[in-house]
Design a protein around this motif. Sequence first.
Motif, PDB file in Angstrom:
ATOM      1  N   ASP A 166      -6.726  -0.095   6.319  1.00 40.34           N
ATOM      2  CA  ASP A 166      -6.521   0.975   5.957  1.00 40.34           C
ATOM      3  C   ASP A 166      -7.120   2.399   6.076  1.00 40.34           C
ATOM      4  O   ASP A 166      -6.462   3.255   6.178  1.00 40.34           O
ATOM      5  CB  ASP A 166      -5.484   0.868   4.131  1.00 40.34           C
TER       6      ASP A 166
ATOM      7  N   MET B 109      -3.851   5.175  -0.644  1.00 40.41           N
ATOM      8  CA  MET B 109      -4.613   6.335   0.610  1.00 40.41           C
ATOM      9  C   MET B 109      -3.969   7.297   0.288  1.00 40.41           C
ATOM     10  O   MET B 109      -2.317   7.518   0.290  1.00 40.41           O
ATOM     11  CB  MET B 109      -3.376   5.210   2.217  1.00 40.41           C
TER      12      MET B 109
ATOM     13  N   LEU C  15      -6.417   5.022   8.229  1.00 41.44           N
ATOM     14  CA  LEU C  15      -5.980   6.799   7.515  1.00 41.44           C
ATOM     15  C   LEU C  15      -7.039   8.068   8.465  1.00 41.44           C
ATOM     16  O   LEU C  15      -6.155   9.176   8.244  1.00 41.44           O
ATOM     17  CB  LEU C  15      -5.927   6.358   5.920  1.00 41.44           C
TER      18      LEU C  15
ATOM     19  N   THR D 140       0.767  -1.125   0.192  1.00 41.92           N
ATOM     20  CA  THR D 140      -0.107   0.220  -0.151  1.00 41.92           C
ATOM     21  C   THR D 140       0.633   1.326   0.296  1.00 41.92           C
ATOM     22  O   THR D 140       1.692   1.397   0.816  1.00 41.92           O
ATOM     23  CB  THR D 140      -0.970  -0.049   1.460  1.00 41.92           C
TER      24      THR D 140
ATOM     25  N   TRP E 131       1.309   5.233   0.691  1.00 39.35           N
ATOM     26  CA  TRP E 131       0.572   6.174   1.351  1.00 39.35           C
ATOM     27  C   TRP E 131       1.129   7.485   1.291  1.00 39.35           C
ATOM     28  O   TRP E 131       1.822   7.733   0.803  1.00 39.35           O
ATOM     29  CB  TRP E 131       1.513   6.272   3.293  1.00 39.35           C
TER      30      TRP E 131
END
Length: 416
Positions: A386, A162, A390, A133, A135
Amino acid sequence: MDSARADILAAESHLQAHGWIGRHNESFRHLPPPDLPTWQGQPATDAACDAPPLAGTGWTLLPMGQTPAHGVDARWLDALDPAQRAELFAGLPPPGEGGDAAPFAWAHRALCRQGLRLRVQGTPGKAPGEQDTVWLQLRHQPRAQAEAPLLVLDVDEGVRCMLIESHEHDPAVCAHGLTQNLHVHIRLARGARLQHLRVAAPGPQDRSAHVVHATLAADAHYAQALVATGGSYHLQRCVVQLQGAGAEARHAGLLLAGAQAIDHHIFSRLDAPRTTSQVEALALASGSARAVANAYTRIAAGSDDASVRQRLSGIALDGQPRMVLRPHLEILHDQVQAVHGATWGALPADALFYARQRGLDETTARALIIDGMARAVLERCLIDADGTRLLTEWLDSGWLHQAIARHLTLKEPAHG
């Protein structure tokens, strides 16, 4: 004449020939935007409101937490340079495809001077379902009294991203009202997932129009949680096209109108089987504020097992704000599920009563209830692990709590 200048002149010519958004335009009739000259840009009245030449496009890109941002390709481009302008606008729909908001797209094309193209790629050697993932945090600070920023974001197949995107007017940098016509284009490839938290906090004198276009390929997932405060004029418009089978889009709008104005549009097009759209908006308004929440969803023919849910809510905190909640469904297929509704009123009296029973004063009790309602709207959008992380990290910053506290203490401007 170079191609960049020719493109700008063509957009200006189109606006002069076809005019601005009409007063009876269905999408804008409850909160008409300022006239065209507002969005064309005027010479700065205060040099302090224009950023230095080396300040860039206004976009600042930062990684979040301890997660390295592998595979992120970012290019800041000059729209006045013909080659860079061609790269910046490559693959984007022409302004005329903007529907009833097309004049905003033409005005943006005429005024746009800089933009950012961002591509989030997968890690080589990893299958789509095994990608790390990514970010990211993206901040934009206005760099001119009138501007038209552009962001193009591509997320590759199977990649999870994200993103926190924030727009805040810092009065310490410029105390004047600003005009911003922002366009964002998001394109998710097959199986890509984007959890997108957007924060838009203009100044009380600002005129802002943010238009987000998102296209989703098969099995792509897009969740946008929007937190927006009011301004002199503030439009938040999101157009989502679910083009591939199994695509899913969720949108939550938390609208803190205060004593100002905010117009929220979310348009969804379900063009493939097994697509899902969920839209929720909560408008909190005081005094003589004007808040509009406009949700429109179209289910195309052949969209077997499509699912749609719209939920619009408005709460008058005090005074006599004007709130318009408009859910719309256009269903061109039989084998679908669709639910929509709109409610408005005051804060729940029983919740306020029980909070007061715990020894809280009325202001604290109201803030506690509003904070809980606001968090719930955002949490229902960012629902996976996730997304929860966040949202939690952003909530821990205290921004929303402080905004609600300011919201509860806003007073009507004096008239004399």
